[in-house]
Design a protein around this motif. Structure first.
Motif, PDB file in Angstrom:
ATOM      1  N   CYS A 142      18.361  45.110 -34.408  1.00  0.00           N
ATOM      2  CA  CYS A 142      17.085  44.160 -34.069  1.00  0.00           C
ATOM      3  C   CYS A 142      15.957  44.362 -35.145  1.00  0.00           C
ATOM      4  N   PHE A 143      15.433  43.184 -35.486  1.00  0.00           N
ATOM      5  CA  PHE A 143      14.347  43.106 -36.264  1.00  0.00           C
ATOM      6  C   PHE A 143      13.079  42.284 -35.581  1.00  0.00           C
ATOM      7  N   ALA A 144      11.812  42.960 -35.822  1.00  0.00           N
ATOM      8  CA  ALA A 144      10.735  42.158 -35.450  1.00  0.00           C
ATOM      9  C   ALA A 144       9.685  41.642 -36.619  1.00  0.00           C
ATOM     10  N   TYR A 145       9.288  40.491 -36.284  1.00  0.00           N
ATOM     11  CA  TYR A 145       8.357  40.130 -37.556  1.00  0.00           C
ATOM     12  C   TYR A 145       7.097  39.362 -36.866  1.00  0.00           C
ATOM     13  N   GLY A 146       6.321  39.418 -37.589  1.00  0.00           N
ATOM     14  CA  GLY A 146       4.862  38.937 -37.228  1.00  0.00           C
ATOM     15  C   GLY A 146       4.242  37.881 -38.258  1.00  0.00           C
ATOM     16  N   SER A 147       3.551  36.888 -38.132  1.00  0.00           N
ATOM     17  CA  SER A 147       2.817  36.049 -39.071  1.00  0.00           C
ATOM     18  C   SER A 147       1.589  35.555 -38.661  1.00  0.00           C
ATOM     19  N   THR A 148       0.646  35.092 -39.256  1.00  0.00           N
ATOM     20  CA  THR A 148      -0.495  34.265 -38.984  1.00  0.00           C
ATOM     21  C   THR A 148      -0.807  32.956 -39.707  1.00  0.00           C
ATOM     22  N   MET A 149      -1.477  32.020 -39.262  1.00  0.00           N
ATOM     23  CA  MET A 149      -1.729  30.733 -39.972  1.00  0.00           C
ATOM     24  C   MET A 149      -3.348  30.261 -39.593  1.00  0.00           C
ATOM     25  N   GLY A 150      -4.186  30.196 -40.711  1.00  0.00           N
ATOM     26  CA  GLY A 150      -5.208  29.785 -40.633  1.00  0.00           C
ATOM     27  C   GLY A 150      -5.354  28.013 -40.280  1.00  0.00           C
ATOM     28  N   LEU A 151      -6.215  27.637 -39.550  1.00  0.00           N
ATOM     29  CA  LEU A 151      -6.340  26.100 -39.156  1.00  0.00           C
ATOM     30  C   LEU A 151      -7.428  25.545 -40.158  1.00  0.00           C
ATOM     31  N   LYS A 152      -8.135  26.197 -40.870  1.00  0.00           N
ATOM     32  CA  LYS A 152      -9.185  25.527 -41.706  1.00  0.00           C
ATOM     33  C   LYS A 152      -9.117  26.064 -43.028  1.00  0.00           C
ATOM     34  N   THR A 153      -9.685  25.482 -44.171  1.00  0.00           N
ATOM     35  CA  THR A 153      -9.583  25.921 -45.401  1.00  0.00           C
ATOM     36  C   THR A 153     -10.903  26.545 -45.358  1.00  0.00           C
ATOM     37  N   THR A 154     -10.992  28.028 -45.693  1.00  0.00           N
ATOM     38  CA  THR A 154     -12.308  28.465 -45.945  1.00  0.00           C
ATOM     39  C   THR A 154     -12.237  29.412 -47.319  1.00  0.00           C
ATOM     40  N   SER A 155     -13.644  29.720 -48.100  1.00  0.00           N
ATOM     41  CA  SER A 155     -13.747  30.561 -49.076  1.00  0.00           C
ATOM     42  C   SER A 155     -13.825  31.993 -48.660  1.00  0.00           C
ATOM     43  N   ALA A 156     -13.679  32.178 -47.300  1.00  0.00           N
ATOM     44  CA  ALA A 156     -13.666  33.730 -47.160  1.00  0.00           C
ATOM     45  C   ALA A 156     -12.644  34.433 -47.689  1.00  0.00           C
ATOM     46  N   SER A 157     -12.660  35.775 -48.204  1.00  0.00           N
ATOM     47  CA  SER A 157     -11.443  36.529 -48.823  1.00  0.00           C
ATOM     48  C   SER A 157     -10.493  36.797 -47.691  1.00  0.00           C
ATOM     49  N   LEU A 158      -9.357  36.815 -48.010  1.00  0.00           N
ATOM     50  CA  LEU A 158      -8.178  37.009 -47.289  1.00  0.00           C
ATOM     51  C   LEU A 158      -8.197  38.257 -46.441  1.00  0.00           C
ATOM     52  N   SER A 159      -8.701  39.237 -47.087  1.00  0.00           N
ATOM     53  CA  SER A 159      -8.763  40.377 -46.170  1.00  0.00           C
ATOM     54  C   SER A 159      -9.731  40.404 -45.053  1.00  0.00           C
ATOM     55  N   SER A 160     -10.797  39.511 -45.116  1.00  0.00           N
ATOM     56  CA  SER A 160     -11.689  39.385 -43.894  1.00  0.00           C
ATOM     57  C   SER A 160     -11.183  38.275 -42.953  1.00  0.00           C
ATOM     58  N   ARG A 161      -9.997  37.707 -43.237  1.00  0.00           N
ATOM     59  CA  ARG A 161      -9.283  36.828 -42.345  1.00  0.00           C
ATOM     60  C   ARG A 161      -7.992  37.366 -41.729  1.00  0.00           C
ATOM     61  N   ARG A 162      -7.508  38.592 -42.087  1.00  0.00           N
ATOM     62  CA  ARG A 162      -6.490  39.009 -41.480  1.00  0.00           C
ATOM     63  C   ARG A 162      -6.741  39.516 -39.911  1.00  0.00           C
ATOM     64  N   VAL A 163      -5.496  39.480 -39.106  1.00  0.00           N
ATOM     65  CA  VAL A 163      -5.811  40.206 -37.743  1.00  0.00           C
ATOM     66  C   VAL A 163      -4.859  41.339 -37.600  1.00  0.00           C
ATOM     67  N   ARG A 164      -5.121  42.043 -36.539  1.00  0.00           N
ATOM     68  CA  ARG A 164      -4.466  43.260 -36.388  1.00  0.00           C
ATOM     69  C   ARG A 164      -3.461  43.191 -35.445  1.00  0.00           C
ATOM     70  N   VAL A 165      -2.174  43.696 -35.740  1.00  0.00           N
ATOM     71  CA  VAL A 165      -1.320  43.524 -34.403  1.00  0.00           C
ATOM     72  C   VAL A 165      -0.632  44.973 -34.202  1.00  0.00           C
ATOM     73  N   ARG A 166      -0.221  45.361 -32.914  1.00  0.00           N
ATOM     74  CA  ARG A 166       0.333  46.377 -32.532  1.00  0.00           C
ATOM     75  C   ARG A 166       1.585  46.137 -31.714  1.00  0.00           C
ATOM     76  N   ALA A 167       2.634  46.474 -32.110  1.00  0.00           N
ATOM     77  CA  ALA A 167       3.855  45.738 -31.732  1.00  0.00           C
ATOM     78  C   ALA A 167       4.808  46.897 -31.040  1.00  0.00           C
ATOM     79  N   THR A 168       5.573  46.532 -29.988  1.00  0.00           N
ATOM     80  CA  THR A 168       6.615  47.497 -29.703  1.00  0.00           C
ATOM     81  C   THR A 168       8.025  46.801 -29.606  1.00  0.00           C
ATOM     82  N   LEU A 169       9.024  47.202 -30.132  1.00  0.00           N
ATOM     83  CA  LEU A 169      10.259  46.616 -30.304  1.00  0.00           C
ATOM     84  C   LEU A 169      11.159  47.547 -29.267  1.00  0.00           C
ATOM     85  N   THR A 170      11.780  46.999 -28.111  1.00  0.00           N
ATOM     86  CA  THR A 170      12.532  47.648 -27.208  1.00  0.00           C
ATOM     87  C   THR A 170      14.231  47.155 -27.259  1.00  0.00           C
ATOM     88  N   VAL A 171      15.140  47.924 -27.079  1.00  0.00           N
ATOM     89  CA  VAL A 171      16.540  47.459 -26.999  1.00  0.00           C
ATOM     90  C   VAL A 171      16.980  48.747 -25.995  1.00  0.00           C
TER      91      VAL A 171
END
Length: 349
Positions: A142-171
């Motif tokens: 089993c593999f778990a994946y994550g991604s994110t999408m911005g809804l508006k164009t912005t000149s902000a750097s990509l590093s200032s637009r990232r979000v943090r995720v903590r995930a637990t995959l259980t089988v």
């Protein structure tokens, strides 16, 4: 809001029935029933990961998929896989769409994919998750994946637009091989069509979402789960997916503008039948009823419900059983029930 992302699914086991997701979609803390693995099984393994999710520079373009977990399955059988994620948004964007997905794969190549997504706002931590039952004949993973999408164009750097995720995959598993899920989200190359379509839950109607049929003895016990992915019809955005042939389900006739959005009630229903086919007993699964509001700003809402049930021991009942996730719009506009991310499962215990 943009339409739900829609990558084409791979082939899946015909004997199971879980909607196959829009690769990268979710379910969540915003108040959903807490995500967690099904009741303890013979063996449970977990993989916990922390990672950054970064959108692309352009608006409405999903960023790269990030692996959030990986677990091997070493023996044949039927298993339960659960992905739970906490997304913390301290980015420059006022809102992003965060997505998680779960892929369980037999070494032979057959895959189960399911997931969901939701709008996540700056300054909040949002819980997301999804689950699937899957079977392997030999070894798998089993593999778990994550991604994110911005809804508006912005000149902000990509590093200032990232979000943090903590995930637990259980089988967990193996579990009962008699476990059944609702119709699977599959593309049929011959008919060039999907195995089901998304639909509208209209105000005050009782909508049977992700219905399944199985066999179970009266008086027997089961663990029942339901995952839904819902969109309120406060606008047309996001109300189409790969099953609607490009058509928005929130048409002008059902759209109701306003910040309140829709108030929905969800619960799991199990129905037994006589040998002749008449309804014998109808049971609301204890602990499965919940109410959620899909605000105009939230727009999309994944909701999970679950519960344990003992079938009434009515001598009139045969072994035919149907189960579904019931969706009722109590207030506000109609709600889209996205078939690719909506599934009911019935597991004998």
């Amino acid at each position: 809001m943009p339409p739900t992302p829609a990558p084409r699914p791979r082939r899946a086991h015909p004997s199971r029935a879980t909607p196959l997701l829009v690769l990268g979609l979710l379910a969540g803390l915003l108040a959903v029933v807490p995500w967690g693995a099904a009741p303890a099984s013979a063996a449970t393994r977990s993989d916990v990961t922390s990672a950054w999710l970064t959108p692309r520079a352009g608006a409405n373009e999903a960023g790269p998929r990030v692996r959030l977990g990986y677990l091997k399955v070493q023996a044949p059988g039927t298993y339960s896989a659960t992905l739970s994620a906490q997304v913390t948004d301290n980015s420059r964007d006022a809102v992003q769409i965060a997505s998680v997905s779960l892929l369980c794969k037999e070494n032979s190549g057959d895959e189960d994919r399911i997931g969901t997504s939701a709008n996540v706002f700056r300054g909040e931590t949002f819980a997301m998750g999804t689950r699937v039952y899957f079977s392997v004949k030999d070894h798998g993973a089993c593999f778990a994946y994550g991604s994110t999408m911005g809804l508006k164009t912005t000149s902000a750097s990509l590093s200032s637009r990232r979000v943090r995720v903590r995930a637990t995959l259980t089988v967990s598993g193996p579990v009962s091989s008699a476990t059944r899920e609702s119709k699977r989200f599959v593309y049929d190359d011959a008919s060039r069509a999907y195995s089901g379509r998304s639909s509208l839950a209209k105000p005050h109607a009782f909508t049977h979402a992700a219905e399944l049929q199985t066999a179970a003895r009266r008086g027997s016990k089961a663990y029942v789960t339901g995952n839904t992915y819902l969109t309120t019809c406060i606008s047309d955005g996001g109300s189409r997916d790969q099953t609607t042939n490009g058509r928005y389900l929130c048409t002008p006739g059902v759209i109701k503008h306003g910040e309140a959005g829709s108030l929905v009630r969800l619960r799991l229903v199990v129905r037994q039948y006589t040998p002749g086919g008449s309804v014998c007993e109808t049971t609301i699964v204890p602990g499965s009823t919940t109410q959620k509001r899909i605000s105009a700003r939230r727009h999309h809402l994944p909701v999970a419900v679950k519960g344990a049930v003992t079938l009434p021991d009515n001598s009139r009942c045969g072994t035919k059983v149907r189960a579904w996730t019931e969706v009722q719009v109590l207030d506000g506009p109609a709600v889209v029930v996205h078939f690719p991310n909506t599934v009911t499962a019935y597991r004998p215990t």
